[in-house]
Design a protein around this motif. Sequence first.
Motif, PDB file in Angstrom:
ATOM      1  N   PRO A   1       0.698  -1.258  -0.114  1.00 19.09           N
ATOM      2  CA  PRO A   1       0.142  -0.148   0.038  1.00 19.09           C
ATOM      3  C   PRO A   1       0.773   1.331  -0.005  1.00 19.09           C
ATOM      4  CG  PRO A   1      -0.737  -1.778   1.513  1.00 19.09           C
ATOM      5  CD  PRO A   1       0.463  -2.073   0.965  1.00 19.09           C
ATOM      6  N   LYS A   2       2.085   1.318   0.333  1.00 22.44           N
ATOM      7  CA  LYS A   2       2.886   2.402   0.325  1.00 22.44           C
ATOM      8  C   LYS A   2       3.684   2.586  -0.991  1.00 22.44           C
ATOM      9  CE  LYS A   2       3.875   2.001   5.507  1.00 22.44           C
ATOM     10  NZ  LYS A   2       4.816   1.877   6.353  1.00 22.44           N
ATOM     11  N   GLY A   3       3.391   1.701  -1.841  1.00 27.04           N
ATOM     12  CA  GLY A   3       4.059   1.629  -3.134  1.00 27.04           C
ATOM     13  C   GLY A   3       3.536   2.617  -4.184  1.00 27.04           C
ATOM     14  N   PRO A   4       4.302   2.960  -5.255  1.00 24.48           N
ATOM     15  CA  PRO A   4       3.590   3.896  -6.329  1.00 24.48           C
ATOM     16  C   PRO A   4       2.550   3.558  -6.750  1.00 24.48           C
ATOM     17  CG  PRO A   4       5.593   2.783  -7.207  1.00 24.48           C
ATOM     18  CD  PRO A   4       5.404   2.139  -5.689  1.00 24.48           C
ATOM     19  N   TRP A   5       2.141   2.328  -6.892  1.00 24.83           N
ATOM     20  CA  TRP A   5       0.548   1.781  -7.550  1.00 24.83           C
ATOM     21  C   TRP A   5      -0.365   2.195  -6.733  1.00 24.83           C
ATOM     22  CZ3 TRP A   5       1.846   1.875 -12.624  1.00 24.83           C
ATOM     23  CH2 TRP A   5       2.879   1.421 -13.166  1.00 24.83           C
ATOM     24  N   ASN A   6      -0.165   2.282  -5.527  1.00 28.55           N
ATOM     25  CA  ASN A   6      -1.342   2.255  -4.542  1.00 28.55           C
ATOM     26  C   ASN A   6      -2.492   3.265  -4.918  1.00 28.55           C
ATOM     27  OD1 ASN A   6      -2.562   1.195  -2.600  1.00 28.55           O
ATOM     28  ND2 ASN A   6      -2.387   2.767  -1.302  1.00 28.55           N
ATOM     29  N   GLN A   7      -2.022   4.453  -5.678  1.00 28.07           N
ATOM     30  CA  GLN A   7      -2.940   5.586  -6.192  1.00 28.07           C
ATOM     31  C   GLN A   7      -4.058   5.289  -7.027  1.00 28.07           C
ATOM     32  OE1 GLN A   7      -1.131   8.335  -9.083  1.00 28.07           O
ATOM     33  NE2 GLN A   7       0.467   7.062  -8.998  1.00 28.07           N
ATOM     34  N   TRP A   8      -3.737   3.985  -7.637  1.00 25.34           N
ATOM     35  CA  TRP A   8      -4.812   3.195  -8.445  1.00 25.34           C
ATOM     36  C   TRP A   8      -5.454   2.267  -7.329  1.00 25.34           C
ATOM     37  CZ3 TRP A   8      -0.491   4.758 -10.723  1.00 25.34           C
ATOM     38  CH2 TRP A   8      -0.588   5.449 -11.741  1.00 25.34           C
ATOM     39  N   ARG A   9      -6.594   2.467  -6.450  1.00 22.61           N
ATOM     40  CA  ARG A   9      -7.128   1.757  -5.618  1.00 22.61           C
ATOM     41  C   ARG A   9      -7.592   0.435  -6.094  1.00 22.61           C
ATOM     42  NH1 ARG A   9      -8.723   0.959  -0.610  1.00 22.61           N
ATOM     43  NH2 ARG A   9      -7.938   2.905   0.100  1.00 22.61           N
ATOM     44  N   ARG A  10      -7.283  -0.669  -5.555  1.00 28.25           N
ATOM     45  CA  ARG A  10      -7.703  -1.819  -6.175  1.00 28.25           C
ATOM     46  C   ARG A  10      -8.801  -2.731  -5.309  1.00 28.25           C
ATOM     47  NH1 ARG A  10      -1.716  -2.316  -7.068  1.00 28.25           N
ATOM     48  NH2 ARG A  10      -2.150  -0.699  -5.590  1.00 28.25           N
ATOM     49  N   LEU A  11      -8.242  -2.455  -3.976  1.00 27.97           N
ATOM     50  CA  LEU A  11      -9.056  -3.203  -2.961  1.00 27.97           C
ATOM     51  C   LEU A  11      -9.560  -2.376  -1.767  1.00 27.97           C
ATOM     52  CD1 LEU A  11      -7.395  -6.686  -2.836  1.00 27.97           C
ATOM     53  CD2 LEU A  11      -9.713  -6.480  -3.473  1.00 27.97           C
ATOM     54  N   TYR A  12     -10.476  -2.602  -1.179  1.00 31.30           N
ATOM     55  CA  TYR A  12     -10.570  -1.928   0.275  1.00 31.30           C
ATOM     56  C   TYR A  12     -10.314  -2.934   1.293  1.00 31.30           C
ATOM     57  CZ  TYR A  12     -12.521   2.766  -1.032  1.00 31.30           C
ATOM     58  OH  TYR A  12     -12.570   4.056  -1.314  1.00 31.30           O
ATOM     59  N   GLY A  13      -9.548  -2.705   2.489  1.00 31.96           N
ATOM     60  CA  GLY A  13      -9.442  -3.590   3.497  1.00 31.96           C
ATOM     61  C   GLY A  13      -8.524  -4.469   3.368  1.00 31.96           C
ATOM     62  N   LEU A  14      -7.972  -4.729   2.355  1.00 33.33           N
ATOM     63  CA  LEU A  14      -7.074  -5.759   2.074  1.00 33.33           C
ATOM     64  C   LEU A  14      -5.793  -5.604   1.273  1.00 33.33           C
ATOM     65  CD1 LEU A  14      -7.543  -8.760   3.624  1.00 33.33           C
ATOM     66  CD2 LEU A  14      -8.259  -9.664   1.425  1.00 33.33           C
ATOM     67  N   ASN A  15      -5.642  -4.437   1.146  1.00 32.68           N
ATOM     68  CA  ASN A  15      -4.600  -4.285   0.028  1.00 32.68           C
ATOM     69  C   ASN A  15      -3.308  -4.476   0.411  1.00 32.68           C
ATOM     70  OD1 ASN A  15      -5.426  -2.929  -2.307  1.00 32.68           O
ATOM     71  ND2 ASN A  15      -5.628  -0.970  -1.279  1.00 32.68           N
ATOM     72  N   GLU A  16      -2.979  -4.491   1.895  1.00 31.40           N
ATOM     73  CA  GLU A  16      -1.665  -4.990   2.545  1.00 31.40           C
ATOM     74  C   GLU A  16      -1.508  -6.525   2.252  1.00 31.40           C
ATOM     75  OE1 GLU A  16       0.970  -4.560   6.561  1.00 31.40           O
ATOM     76  OE2 GLU A  16      -0.893  -3.673   6.529  1.00 31.40           O
ATOM     77  N   PHE A  17      -2.662  -7.303   2.572  1.00 34.81           N
ATOM     78  CA  PHE A  17      -2.169  -8.725   2.498  1.00 34.81           C
ATOM     79  C   PHE A  17      -2.478  -9.105   0.974  1.00 34.81           C
ATOM     80  CE2 PHE A  17      -4.230 -13.105   1.558  1.00 34.81           C
ATOM     81  CZ  PHE A  17      -3.641 -13.679   2.439  1.00 34.81           C
ATOM     82  N   ALA A  18      -3.081  -8.402   0.042  1.00 36.42           N
ATOM     83  CA  ALA A  18      -2.982  -8.725  -1.315  1.00 36.42           C
ATOM     84  C   ALA A  18      -1.656  -8.354  -1.777  1.00 36.42           C
ATOM     85  CB  ALA A  18      -4.157  -7.746  -2.205  1.00 36.42           C
ATOM     86  N   GLY A  19      -1.113  -7.177  -1.447  1.00 29.10           N
ATOM     87  CA  GLY A  19       0.039  -6.790  -1.913  1.00 29.10           C
ATOM     88  C   GLY A  19       1.434  -7.799  -1.594  1.00 29.10           C
ATOM     89  N   PHE A  20       1.098  -8.347  -0.338  1.00 31.43           N
ATOM     90  CA  PHE A  20       2.068  -9.281   0.143  1.00 31.43           C
ATOM     91  C   PHE A  20       2.111 -10.799  -0.930  1.00 31.43           C
ATOM     92  CE2 PHE A  20       2.602 -13.155   2.571  1.00 31.43           C
ATOM     93  CZ  PHE A  20       3.735 -13.481   3.023  1.00 31.43           C
ATOM     94  N   VAL A  21       0.703 -11.348  -1.016  1.00 28.98           N
ATOM     95  CA  VAL A  21       0.706 -12.338  -1.758  1.00 28.98           C
ATOM     96  C   VAL A  21       1.223 -12.128  -3.261  1.00 28.98           C
ATOM     97  CG1 VAL A  21      -1.000 -14.017  -2.661  1.00 28.98           C
ATOM     98  CG2 VAL A  21      -1.163 -13.297  -0.306  1.00 28.98           C
ATOM     99  N   THR A  22       1.091 -10.864  -3.671  1.00 26.60           N
ATOM    100  CA  THR A  22       1.108 -10.472  -5.051  1.00 26.60           C
ATOM    101  C   THR A  22       2.868 -10.527  -5.155  1.00 26.60           C
ATOM    102  OG1 THR A  22      -1.038  -9.271  -5.476  1.00 26.60           O
ATOM    103  CG2 THR A  22       0.900  -8.696  -7.009  1.00 26.60           C
ATOM    104  N   SER A  23       3.606 -10.178  -4.272  1.00 30.00           N
ATOM    105  CA  SER A  23       4.665 -10.037  -4.337  1.00 30.00           C
ATOM    106  C   SER A  23       5.586 -11.257  -4.278  1.00 30.00           C
ATOM    107  CB  SER A  23       5.365  -9.231  -2.954  1.00 30.00           C
ATOM    108  OG  SER A  23       5.214  -9.870  -1.882  1.00 30.00           O
ATOM    109  N   LEU A  24       4.952 -12.150  -3.664  1.00 31.19           N
ATOM    110  CA  LEU A  24       5.433 -13.564  -3.646  1.00 31.19           C
ATOM    111  C   LEU A  24       5.236 -14.296  -5.118  1.00 31.19           C
ATOM    112  CD1 LEU A  24       4.146 -14.916  -0.421  1.00 31.19           C
ATOM    113  CD2 LEU A  24       6.258 -13.855  -0.896  1.00 31.19           C
ATOM    114  N   ALA A  25       3.707 -14.074  -5.516  1.00 29.62           N
ATOM    115  CA  ALA A  25       3.518 -14.770  -6.900  1.00 29.62           C
ATOM    116  C   ALA A  25       4.081 -14.105  -7.945  1.00 29.62           C
ATOM    117  CB  ALA A  25       1.890 -14.437  -6.840  1.00 29.62           C
ATOM    118  N   MET A  26       4.716 -13.105  -8.071  1.00 28.16           N
ATOM    119  CA  MET A  26       5.366 -12.291  -9.178  1.00 28.16           C
ATOM    120  C   MET A  26       6.720 -12.502  -9.281  1.00 28.16           C
ATOM    121  SD  MET A  26       3.151 -10.919 -11.321  1.00 28.16           S
ATOM    122  CE  MET A  26       1.421 -10.174 -11.251  1.00 28.16           C
TER     123      MET A  26
END
Length: 959
Positions: A450-475
């Motif tokens: 959520p602190k990254g530069p792409w967070n200005q395009w909101r994609r989720l409410y309430g779960l951005n931190e967890f989603a960002g963590f899982v995405t960082s692993l998957a990518m």
Amino acid sequence: MTPTRNSYLAYKRDTSYLIYWMVQTSNSIIKSLAASDGPLDGVDGAPMLPLTSAEITVAGLFSLSKFVAKHINSVPSTILALFQSVIEARTAAHAAFQQMTARTPDPDVEKSNASHKCFIDALKESFDVLGGQDWKPDSSFDEADLLADTEHAKEELDRLLANRFGALEIHGSPEADEASDQEGTQEIDMNLPRRWKQARPGKGKKGKKGKAKKRSKAKAAPPKEESLEGVPLESYRIIQDEDGIVTDYLMAVYDLLKQCMTLRSYLQGIWREVAYEGLNSALAGALSNIAIAMIQRSAAEIFVDFPGHDSYETVINTMTRGDIDKAQTMFQVSLMHFEPGKGTPPSVEDQALDIKELFLIHAYRDLLDFVTDFQKTRTGKPTKRMLEQIKNWDPKFDLRHATDEERIRWRRSYTINWLYDLVNALSFIVVQRNTLDGEKHEYGKVDWSPKGPWNQWRRLYGLNEFAGFVTSLAMQKPGTDIRNRILPHHIFQLQCIVDSLTVTRGWTHHSLRGHVVIAPPPSYRFHPRRDVDMFLDRKLTREGRGVLQAFNVLKQLFERDGALHGDMKRHWANYELLEQFHFDYLWWLGESKYKNGLEAIPPSRFSHVNSNGLWDYSPFLCGVGLEEALDLAYVSAMLIWDDIPESTMVLHLHNMEWQPARKAAASAGDVHGLMNPSANNTFREKSLLVVLREAGWNIDRIRDADVAFPSVLGALRLAHTKSTTDPVTGKKRLEETEVTKKAKAQGMSEAQILEVTSLSEKVRAEQKKVLERPVERVTDAASHDSYCTCFNLADPRSMNRARVAAGAGQVIISDTDMLEFAKKDLKADISGERPLSALNLLWVTVWFYMIFERVEAELEKKGNPLWVRAYKQDRGLTAKHKRVTLTLLTMVERDPECLEVMADAITNLEGAYFQYIYWDNLEFEADKSGKDPQPLRLRFKSAGASSPINPDIDQCSVM
């Protein structure tokens, strides 16, 4: 501050307290004896010098205990209670680890158990030497409260030291220091490295009496103790060999997993209330966030002692010895049939516990399998092999008529499909830039947080931190080993996400009864987006309720106000703020652009049944998403209120001492506290959701200044307020704190606050009675089975009995107790007595503008002179602030016609305030107690005003 609720951390803390007292006591004895020329004989007659390290070995603890016991008459009861607490914690852990190898012996565990037994024996010997055999717990509660936070613990320990040795502590004289310089020392082997020393024999030593005094003077010159000054309390500990460290790690992870199981069970109950009893899902989301933070905080505090061993993989491998299937037979319970009144029930055969379920291993493996599969292509599509396992997931699958294995496969398919949607929804903007716009972002290096530069395009409410963590692993690149990055709280959070669906479909897991399945709630009573849809009201069916309609209406009012003042950019900043929030709520809350398909990424994995499956099949996402949306709606409204003059002017107008109109306005209704009474032009009151977010979901970190009254948290903070007793009158007086000030400002007297603090003592006394009773078997009301098991690291009653009995304990508040307390306050905030988060403040802002438009229309029709001056004649600065000018003229000149029109406008519009709640109704505790709940009333409070606390809490305090 409440004491730590983690058993291992409590053991670690108690050990630190104990060693601190032992080391400081020993040093005080040595200094006192040296100052009085007394003999400094230690173990085996060897002279003693002060300790200069905060760490001692097990053998050293025994030697130290013998020395202390030799020179003091009695050890404080509090210290013996701490000693016993440490012994009981280790003993309970040892019993649990023995059970692990009862049927499946493991050489490594058995070796660790043997070392553990030696450690416990040494502790018991030290305890006995200090008088533990004859010690009986003190029944009073007058001793130091050593379970308070560390900040006060050292103060209390020093008080115990000062009471016993204060009169004897005399620093060495210069002559003694000089003698010390002339005399050498040599170490004695007490297994205490670089800490204990004795004097070296001097030349010409004959053993005569005349030399004894000189030798005593030499001993009277201990080295200075600067090395222990400033050493934190946590650094005092017992150092062990490698086996001992392994045992400590086992204790730590065992307790952490037990905490995960306990909190998981609690949250399953919460989501059941959401589905079957109508509990607001935002409340469940907030409680889930608190529980996840509890796990994260416990793990961080535990693993600071075990660097590099904090991953969930290491935890599971440690607990299962690297063989999960074998571990299934290592943890068991003895089930007994319980019949009241018939004494001890006969034992039934042991039952193995489902370790894969209890240790969240299914969730962990599902995450690993998803990440591994996603990494292979990084296209957002499952591989063919994975697709065969997870395709065509059926949301209507009948869980009641399935086997355990079939249910687990169904859950696994859901989990991996949902994770694919989660990552695709979060990553789409970067993928789109690469695939459609030709940019070259390297997925493995993108900051997805959520602190990254792409967070200005909101994609989720309430779960951005967890989603960002899982995405960082998957990518990451294919084959990247990410297991060391997955921490316990990540798996706990994924388990909570999955449980939210299974529970609302009737499937829960019980630690003893295993998988329990009941009929799901009727679809007309519950669907995951139920509360999100009420908050948004996309179809505009509930006038004055939904936030989306409020955005539209308020933007129109901003435009009309700009036209009135001839400045269409007058509200440009607020208009932009509303536009952004409107867009985010519309496209990313409850539904997302992903639902309609995005060209750059694959469609939803649930498209065959519901393309909005990311939300519609995740009550957890809906709950935490709504929680964050309520938070943002509240703070955005506060920003707008702080910027526009209408909000402050309504307050001033309402609180004016209108002589002709006051009687009618005051009797028409109560509009309660929409403004901050301490600062009318600054709106600083926070909802509980805002407060918790700012505290990182750590209840203990909430500032006293942010504690609301009345509230359960406020009562807890009051209960821990220190008081002093006047030696002359015998009356208690409270310490003046932020909490007591706020309580008094709300109308509580000092006597009432003292009653709350005394209630804490009564609760402690009741807990002491419970803890001193023999541990009874726990009865399962549903199955009438009770169990005895050493699966629990330590029975809380056993762990805390000694502390409470010695008067060293606060009210024992478990994690689930704290969540229950938070639940009451959150319910009041979200859907109850103090619904700051439930009140649609954007519609309240609309109300502000409606008041002035009505006043303006009426005064224009009457041709009121003040209205003519403000709206037609004034020029310059006043022309740009017509409403401010009218309000100031009215307040200064007190024109009767203006006052009457304004009072009438405010009075007639107050009746519509109840419709500005997001939900169809609010839940009051009075409803449950059989009282007639008062209707929601909102009234403004004048600056500095205070009102007595209403025990029925029948008013809504917003500011």
